[in-house]
Design an enzyme around this catalytic site. Structure first.
Site, mmCIF file in Angstrom:
data_model
loop_
_atom_site.group_PDB
_atom_site.id
_atom_site.type_symbol
_atom_site.label_atom_id
_atom_site.label_comp_id
_atom_site.label_asym_id
_atom_site.label_seq_id
_atom_site.Cartn_x
_atom_site.Cartn_y
_atom_site.Cartn_z
ATOM 1 N N ASP A 32 20.894 26.528 71.352
ATOM 2 C CA ASP A 32 22.242 26.316 71.887
ATOM 3 C C ASP A 32 23.141 27.445 71.396
ATOM 4 O O ASP A 32 23.219 27.705 70.187
ATOM 5 C CB ASP A 32 22.798 24.968 71.430
ATOM 6 C CG ASP A 32 22.099 23.794 72.102
ATOM 7 O OD1 ASP A 32 21.227 24.036 72.967
ATOM 8 O OD2 ASP A 32 22.422 22.646 71.757
ATOM 9 N N ASP A 55 22.613 14.039 81.393
ATOM 10 C CA ASP A 55 23.090 13.740 80.051
ATOM 11 C C ASP A 55 23.868 12.434 80.109
ATOM 12 O O ASP A 55 24.908 12.361 80.773
ATOM 13 C CB ASP A 55 23.980 14.872 79.545
ATOM 14 C CG ASP A 55 23.303 16.235 79.671
ATOM 15 O OD1 ASP A 55 22.079 16.301 79.434
ATOM 16 O OD2 ASP A 55 23.991 17.213 80.005
#
Length: 257
Positions: free
Chosen positions: A8, A129
């Site tokens: 990330d 998500d």
């Protein structure tokens, strides 16, 4: 099962968030390219990159870093974060990214996802998500009223290559994946599902491996790799291709019980 290390990127650095909260950021490395090389050297067969800055603003931010990673490693890369229009997706795939991960656009413009799937067959993944079963958007800053399973069914009909399912409440917590939610999702769709969020141990990966026959084909691992809770080599031996449990008994005993 494919073990996919997560990288990330926020502000050009490799970070992990806690439950998707940008205010709870832990920096693990100032150079994501070095991190990518490390995972490739340790046996990764694919990398999962997310441009967290782009996820917030809706356009590429860490593109140069992503380009550098593509050049530095010789394994497939999937990239997500802020991919909400044709030019952004097309330019990313043109760089050599194997698969583009769409999120917010799947909720707001499903017809665009259909268009992408037709133009780039096999290269479009949708990241679902979920927060309490409902799909979050725009870098997890907003929550829709759309149920994760309903969106997965819709995306499967549009012929996306796979679904990445992340339980936001588990992400970055090392509390284990949401097995029941994954089971429900994988049972509902006929395309591969990749698990993400909360994976903390080899035992978690073995629990996911039990879902492989119903469609859970991969696991994205983040914080546990960075903190040492999971060794990538041992994870591949436990649940990856050519895993120990697939080796004939007469070839020797496994270190995994």
């Amino acid at each position: 099962m494919n073990i996919i290390p997560a990288i990330d990127i926020l502000g050009g650095r490799c970070v992990r968030l806690y439950q998707g909260d940008y205010k709870q950021t832990q920096i693990f490395n100032d150079n994501p390219v070095d991190v990518a090389k490390r995972w490739a050297d340790e046996g990764a067969t694919k990398l999962h990159l997310v441009d967290l800055d782009a996820a917030k603003v809706g356009q590429p931010v860490n593109q140069k870093t992503i380009e550098a990673i593509i050049k530095a490693v010789d394994i497939p890369i999937q990239v997500g974060g802020g991919l909400r229009n044709y030019s952004t997706v097309a330019s990313l795939l043109a760089l050599g990214v194997q698969q583009a991960i769409l999120g917010t656009v799947a909720i707001e413009q499903p017809e665009l996802v259909s268009d992408f799937c037709q133009k780039f067959p096999g290269q479009i993944i949708v990241g679902i998500d979920a927060r309490d079963g409902k799909v979050a958007t725009k870098g997890w800053l907003e929550t829709s009223q759309v149920l994760a399973t309903d969106l997965a069914l819709q995306m499967a009909k549009l012929k996306v290559a796979a679904i990445i399912y992340t339980d936001i409440h588990r992400d970055g917590t090392l509390k284990g994946p949401n097995i029941e939610a994954l089971r429900e999702l994988a049972t509902a769709v006929s395309i591969p599902v990749i698990a993400s969020g909360g994976i903390s141990s080899i035992n978690d990966l073995l629990n996911l491996l039990a879902l492989e026959t119903i469609g859970v084909k991969g696991a994205i691992v983040g914080r546990a790799l960075y903190t040492g809770g999971i060794s990538l080599k041992e994870a591949n031996q436990a649940v990856g291709q050519g895993r120990w449990q697939d080796v004939p008994p007469n070839l020797g005993s496994s270190t995994f019980v």
